[in-house]
Design an enzyme around this catalytic site. Structure first.
Site, PDB file in Angstrom:
ATOM      1  N   ASP A  25      -2.716   2.746  -6.079  1.00  0.00           N
ATOM      2  CA  ASP A  25      -1.656   2.749  -5.067  1.00  0.00           C
ATOM      3  C   ASP A  25      -1.572   1.454  -4.262  1.00  0.00           C
ATOM      4  O   ASP A  25      -0.989   1.427  -3.187  1.00  0.00           O
ATOM      5  CB  ASP A  25      -1.825   3.941  -4.114  1.00  0.00           C
ATOM      6  CG  ASP A  25      -3.144   3.923  -3.358  1.00  0.00           C
ATOM      7  OD1 ASP A  25      -3.997   3.079  -3.691  1.00  0.00           O
ATOM      8  OD2 ASP A  25      -3.317   4.758  -2.448  1.00  0.00           O
ATOM      9  N   GLU A  26      -2.125   0.362  -4.775  1.00  0.00           N
ATOM     10  CA  GLU A  26      -2.089  -0.913  -4.066  1.00  0.00           C
ATOM     11  C   GLU A  26      -1.728  -2.044  -5.023  1.00  0.00           C
ATOM     12  O   GLU A  26      -2.252  -2.122  -6.132  1.00  0.00           O
ATOM     13  CB  GLU A  26      -3.438  -1.207  -3.398  1.00  0.00           C
ATOM     14  CG  GLU A  26      -3.793  -0.215  -2.289  1.00  0.00           C
ATOM     15  CD  GLU A  26      -5.116  -0.540  -1.637  1.00  0.00           C
ATOM     16  OE1 GLU A  26      -5.200  -0.438  -0.403  1.00  0.00           O
ATOM     17  OE2 GLU A  26      -6.071  -0.893  -2.354  1.00  0.00           O
ATOM     18  N   ASP A  76       0.857  -1.181   0.000  1.00  0.00           N
ATOM     19  CA  ASP A  76       0.000   0.000   0.000  1.00  0.00           C
ATOM     20  C   ASP A  76       0.896   1.235   0.000  1.00  0.00           C
ATOM     21  O   ASP A  76       1.574   1.528   0.995  1.00  0.00           O
ATOM     22  CB  ASP A  76      -0.899  -0.030   1.243  1.00  0.00           C
ATOM     23  CG  ASP A  76      -1.918   1.098   1.268  1.00  0.00           C
ATOM     24  OD1 ASP A  76      -1.912   1.932   0.353  1.00  0.00           O
ATOM     25  OD2 ASP A  76      -2.712   1.148   2.227  1.00  0.00           O
TER      26      ASP A  76
END
Length: 400
Positions: free
Chosen positions: A105-106, A10
């Site tokens: 964003d993961e 993350d």
């Protein structure tokens, strides 16, 4: 110790970190990203320097300015963040098995060999952190979670931010997450939390210890059983949907082959497909139109959108694609056409929209109207309420 199979990464304050990476003048300063260059609205991201003052995702611009004097506001540059997302993905995929880009964003990685041990997994994460810092930028940091399945790895990745590393498995569950609220867990919406409360499940420990068969009843779906079994450490792959999409196609009878009449049939097909989508409690994030002509040519286009089940919204997309088809002049006779709703997921899993504002799993106004139309048509007869003019085309010509 239970083998680790998944690492979930993350990125920390990703949007703000990208801006700080590109502009040295922003480094070490509180930065907030807004949807537009405006003095109104809310922050869609904040740097950790801003978070130290209480600025969070969703904080209104006026409140952020009050909480953090001197905060720097920047307009969102989504395409830029996507480019950095792909750059990070490229690095990860060269050092490990990147199985999913879960969001901008993961990232999700599959672990094997020595990386299935705690020591080996920690060494791999340290290697990945160093590689991303060197090849993409030192401001691009991430928190990592390790687990025997996707769910536990994702929860672990949220436990130690920024730049942390945590693990979850039957060896430290449920005590390690006993401090979390039910809706801190991914997939537990406000509505699901209320449903759990009504079933007497008030905390994370009780949820982890729940009989999976009872969870199926609470969720009213097999997804509840899968969710609890994963909390208990079982290696059950998450399936985003049970089907790829919802659609209808038609070989048109002669009276519907004129383009304007074919367009009206398309509207009818959209209404049918979206009604089935809502019936199954799902949303779609892509709409496609395919039109085939007597000359043997086929025209096909698709457009992505915010995941929705709103019939009126998909009808607007349908109209926009027909306009694109007509851009070079009226098309010839249509032999068949089809509409498809794809990139489907459960409504209960849909994330909120800070700009709307819309809470996770909450229906939009248009979706609530669509549900009301379904209820009226179910009671008084199909087609009692329609979304404007369409041309119903039942019969053996249907291919979908």
């Amino acid at each position: 110790m239970t083998p680790f199979r998944v690492a979930y990464l993350d990125m920390n304050s990703f949007f703000a970190s990208v801006e700080q990476e590109l502009d040295p003048a922003l480094r070490g300063k509180p930065v907030a990203i807004t949807a537009v260059d405006s003095n109104s609205g809310a922050c869609v991201a904040a740097s950790y320097e801003a978070k130290a003052f209480g600025v969070r995702t969703g904080t209104r611009v006026a409140d952020a300015r009050r909480l953090c004097p001197g905060i720097i506001f920047l307009p969102s540059r989504h395409r830029l963040y996507v480019r950095f997302n792909l750059a990070v993905a490229d690095v990860l995929d060269r050092y490990a098995e990147l199985t999913h880009i879960r969001s901008v964003d993961e990232f999700q990685l599959a672990l094997s060999g020595d990386a299935q041990t705690l020591e080996g997994a920690c060494a791999l994460v340290a290697q990945l952190k160093a590689a991303v810092a060197k090849e993409v930028g030192p401001r691009l940091r991430f928190s990592a979670g390790l687990g025997p399945n996707h769910l536990l790895a994702k929860i672990a990745g949220k436990l130690d931010k920024p730049d942390g590393l945590q693990w979850l498995s039957p060896d430290n569950m449920p005590e390690r997450i006993a401090h979390l609220s039910l809706d801190d867990l991914p997939g537990i919406s406000r509505a699901m939390k209320e449903r759990l409360f009504r079933a007497g499940v008030y905390d994370v420990v009780s949820l982890c210890q729940l009989d999976p068969r009872h969870a199926r009843q609470i969720w009213r779906s097999v997804e509840g059983e899968r969710f609890v079994r994963m909390l208990q450490g079982m290696d059950i792959p998450i399936i985003a949907t049970q089907r790829g999409g919802y659609g209808n196609s038609k070989v048109l009878s002669p009276e519907f082959r004129a383009p304007r009449r074919a367009y009206q049939v398309g509207r009818w097909l959209v209404e049918k497909a979206t009604a089935r989508l809502r019936r199954d409690g799902r949303v779609a994030a892509r709409f496609s139109l395919t039109v085939s002509f007597f000359e043997g040519q086929t025209w096909a286009r698709g457009v992505s959108c915010f995941p929705t089940q709103d019939t009126a919204f998909f009808l607007r997309l349908h109209r926009a694609l027909w306009r694109a088809l007509w851009r070079n002049g009226p098309p010839g006779p249509v032999i068949s056409l089809g509409v498809n709703l794809t990139e489907v997921d459960l409504l209960d899993r849909r994330q909120g929209d800070l700009l709307a504002p819309l809470a996770p799993a909450e229906r939009t106004r248009g979706e609530r109207v669509s549900v009301a139309v379904d209820q009226i048509n179910a009671r008084f007869g199909d087609g009692m309420i329609r979304y404007g003019i369409h041309a119903a085309h039942p019969g053996f010509f249907e291919r979908g």
